[in-house]
Design an enzyme around this catalytic site. Structure first.
Site, PDB file in Angstrom:
ATOM      1  N   ASP A 159       0.816  -1.212   0.000  1.00 46.51           N
ATOM      2  CA  ASP A 159       0.000   0.000   0.000  1.00 46.51           C
ATOM      3  C   ASP A 159       0.850   1.262   0.000  1.00 46.51           C
ATOM      4  OD1 ASP A 159      -2.608  -0.923  -0.091  1.00 46.51           O
ATOM      5  OD2 ASP A 159      -3.213   0.210   1.679  1.00 46.51           O
ATOM      6  N   ASN A 217     -14.599   3.245   4.191  1.00 46.99           N
ATOM      7  CA  ASN A 217     -14.490   3.195   5.650  1.00 46.99           C
ATOM      8  C   ASN A 217     -13.132   3.713   6.092  1.00 46.99           C
ATOM      9  OD1 ASN A 217     -15.484   2.429   8.306  1.00 46.99           O
ATOM     10  ND2 ASN A 217     -13.934   0.821   8.243  1.00 46.99           N
ATOM     11  N   ASP A 257     -21.536   3.406   9.093  1.00 41.47           N
ATOM     12  CA  ASP A 257     -22.093   3.149   7.768  1.00 41.47           C
ATOM     13  C   ASP A 257     -22.787   4.419   7.268  1.00 41.47           C
ATOM     14  OD1 ASP A 257     -24.204   2.395   5.781  1.00 41.47           O
ATOM     15  OD2 ASP A 257     -23.348   0.402   6.085  1.00 41.47           O
ATOM     16  N   PHE A 258     -22.312   4.958   6.140  1.00 49.66           N
ATOM     17  CA  PHE A 258     -22.841   6.227   5.645  1.00 49.66           C
ATOM     18  C   PHE A 258     -24.309   6.131   5.245  1.00 49.66           C
ATOM     19  CE2 PHE A 258     -19.095   8.609   6.012  1.00 49.66           C
ATOM     20  CZ  PHE A 258     -19.349   9.918   5.605  1.00 49.66           C
ATOM     21  N   GLY A 316     -15.994   3.235  -1.938  1.00 51.15           N
ATOM     22  CA  GLY A 316     -17.416   3.086  -1.678  1.00 51.15           C
ATOM     23  C   GLY A 316     -18.197   4.374  -1.546  1.00 51.15           C
ATOM     24  N   GLU A 344     -17.579   6.806  -4.742  1.00 53.21           N
ATOM     25  CA  GLU A 344     -18.238   6.381  -5.980  1.00 53.21           C
ATOM     26  C   GLU A 344     -19.756   6.466  -5.907  1.00 53.21           C
ATOM     27  OE1 GLU A 344     -16.835   2.494  -7.185  1.00 53.21           O
ATOM     28  OE2 GLU A 344     -14.799   2.980  -6.524  1.00 53.21           O
ATOM     29  N   HIS A 345     -20.332   6.328  -4.685  1.00 55.39           N
ATOM     30  CA  HIS A 345     -21.776   6.131  -4.594  1.00 55.39           C
ATOM     31  C   HIS A 345     -22.535   7.218  -3.842  1.00 55.39           C
ATOM     32  CE1 HIS A 345     -21.181   2.213  -6.342  1.00 55.39           C
ATOM     33  NE2 HIS A 345     -20.329   1.888  -5.390  1.00 55.39           N
ATOM     34  N   GLU A 373      -8.371  -2.264  -6.922  1.00 53.15           N
ATOM     35  CA  GLU A 373      -7.065  -2.569  -6.347  1.00 53.15           C
ATOM     36  C   GLU A 373      -6.616  -3.987  -6.690  1.00 53.15           C
ATOM     37  OE1 GLU A 373      -6.584  -0.499  -2.197  1.00 53.15           O
ATOM     38  OE2 GLU A 373      -8.731  -0.862  -2.528  1.00 53.15           O
TER      39      GLU A 373
END
Length: 388
Positions: free
Chosen positions: A137, A200, A271-272, A319, A322-323, A373
């Site tokens: 990473d 996250n 959690d969004f 996550g 993108e959303h 990734e």
């Protein structure tokens, strides 16, 4: 007539302390043959007691999909390793000596490296005839400019204990910056980019001509943006203050900052999607958590606009990036004078894939670029196979 050779595939493993994500991917075509996630490894109620059992379960899942690793064209097993320290910044063929050195890096990433090393050992035992390759990473940020990589602390201590800004999510930042250039049909060397990896775990980077010049995460993945359970940037004095007044040990404080901070610490929810529902219900803690998250993100975007001097592209990925159209909108709100204007209709469109969400007359192009990734790791593995 001889049978055609199967396309080469790489098994990519991403091991956490209680999870094992896997993907069988064709690096040449980019096609995923199989993907999955083994969770709750080692928990009392789990049927998967350890990583050995988890990896064997991966093989069972592949077999259930009629995939035989011995005949499917498997050329390598790629392992995501979070921290490579100062010594590992290229995709590295794994052997006993390398694994021993990775073990020694565990203090730099105590939450991430130990399960990765454990998974490497198990995978090598179960697949001994296939090359195993570590992809780090931290690798993409290895050549950060000294002014960006250096902490202003005692130099002797920093040198002895290898303290510097390493940066993380590098595989994603590199991949997204390359995909943005490809989407625009321009050489990556001609572009100055800001990449926002928002999941996250969350991080930002500034990339000039394909080379990173800044990133938000530091010695560990704890620094930078507000995250699901991590605090991000914090006055270091808080640690000493809690140690002296709350009588918390260093391990307790570190655990709190990594596991009970960020959105979870502020609102009790990481959690969004659920956080958004709490905001809609008027929950003040959720509203504050969201405001803190956006405020920190906007600070980094502004800082990186200054670092780059001229910015061509801002890309959202992972996550949330993108959303979540609202996060993208609120992050860049009021930045028209800085050259960034969103097209509200494009931004709100739920379509997947790489897409432009900026207005036609926006000097800075804003993109949504899905990260991959696993594909990037698979391709890095193939670069090692060519070299050996």
């Amino acid at each position: 007539m001889s049978a055609s050779r199967p396309n080469r595939v790489v098994l990519v493993l991403n091991s956490g302390s209680s999870s094992l994500k896997f993907q069988l991917v064709e690096p040449d075509s980019g096609m995923s043959r199989a993907t999955g996630n083994i969770e709750r490894i080692g928990e009392e109620s789990s049927s998967v007691p350890d990583h050995d059992a988890a990896l064997r379960r991966v093989f069972e899942i592949l077999a259930e999909d009629d995939i035989d690793l011995q005949s499917c064209g498997l050329v390598a097993v790629g392992h995501r390793v979070v921290h490579g320290g100062k010594d590992f910044y290229e995709p590295t063929l794994l052997n006993d000596a390398v694994i021993g050195k990775l073990d020694e890096l565990s203090p730099l990433a105590p939450l991430h490296n130990p399960p990765a090393v454990l998974c490497i050992r198990v995978a090598r035992a179960l697949l001994p005839d296939v090359p195993h390759i570590a992809v780090f990473d931290t690798a993409f940020f290895h050549q950060l400019p000294p002014a960006a990589a250096t902490y202003a602390i005692d130099r002797e201590l920093a040198d002895v204990w290898k303290i510097r800004r390493y940066g993380f999510h590098g595989t994603s930042h590199e991949y997204v910056s390359q995909q943005a250039a490809e989407f625009l049909g321009k050489p990556i060397g001609d572009l100055n980019q800001i990449v926002l990896h928002l999941g996250n775990g969350a991080s930002a980077s500034a990339v000039a001509g394909g080379r990173p010049v800044e990133t938000s995460m530091g010695l560990t993945p704890l620094e930078g943006l507000v995250m699901g359970t991590r605090s991000g940037d914090l006055d270091p004095g808080v640690i000493g203050y809690l140690w002296r007044t709350a009588k918390l040990g260093v391990d307790e404080i570190e655990s709190m900052l990594n596991h009970r901070s960020g959105m979870l610490g502020l609102a009790g929810e990481r959690d969004f999607r659920r956080l958004r529902a709490m905001i809609d219900d008027g929950d003040p803690a959720a509203e504050l958590a969201y405001d803190v998250f956006i405020h920190r993100l906007r600070k980094y975007v502004g800082a990186y606009l200054a670092v780059l001097g001229h910015t061509d592209v801002v890309s959202f990925t992972a996550g949330i990036g993108e959303h979540d159209a609202a996060v993208r909108r609120d992050t860049l709100a009021g930045m028209a004078e800085l050259g960034i204007s969103l097209d509200e209709r494009r931004n709100a469109c739920p379509s997947g894939g790489a897409r432009r969400i900026s207005a036609d007359d926006s000097p800075v192009t804003v993109l949504v670029i899905p990260t991959n990734e696993e594909l990037a790791i698979a391709r890095h593995c193939c670069s090692v196979l060519v070299a050996v």
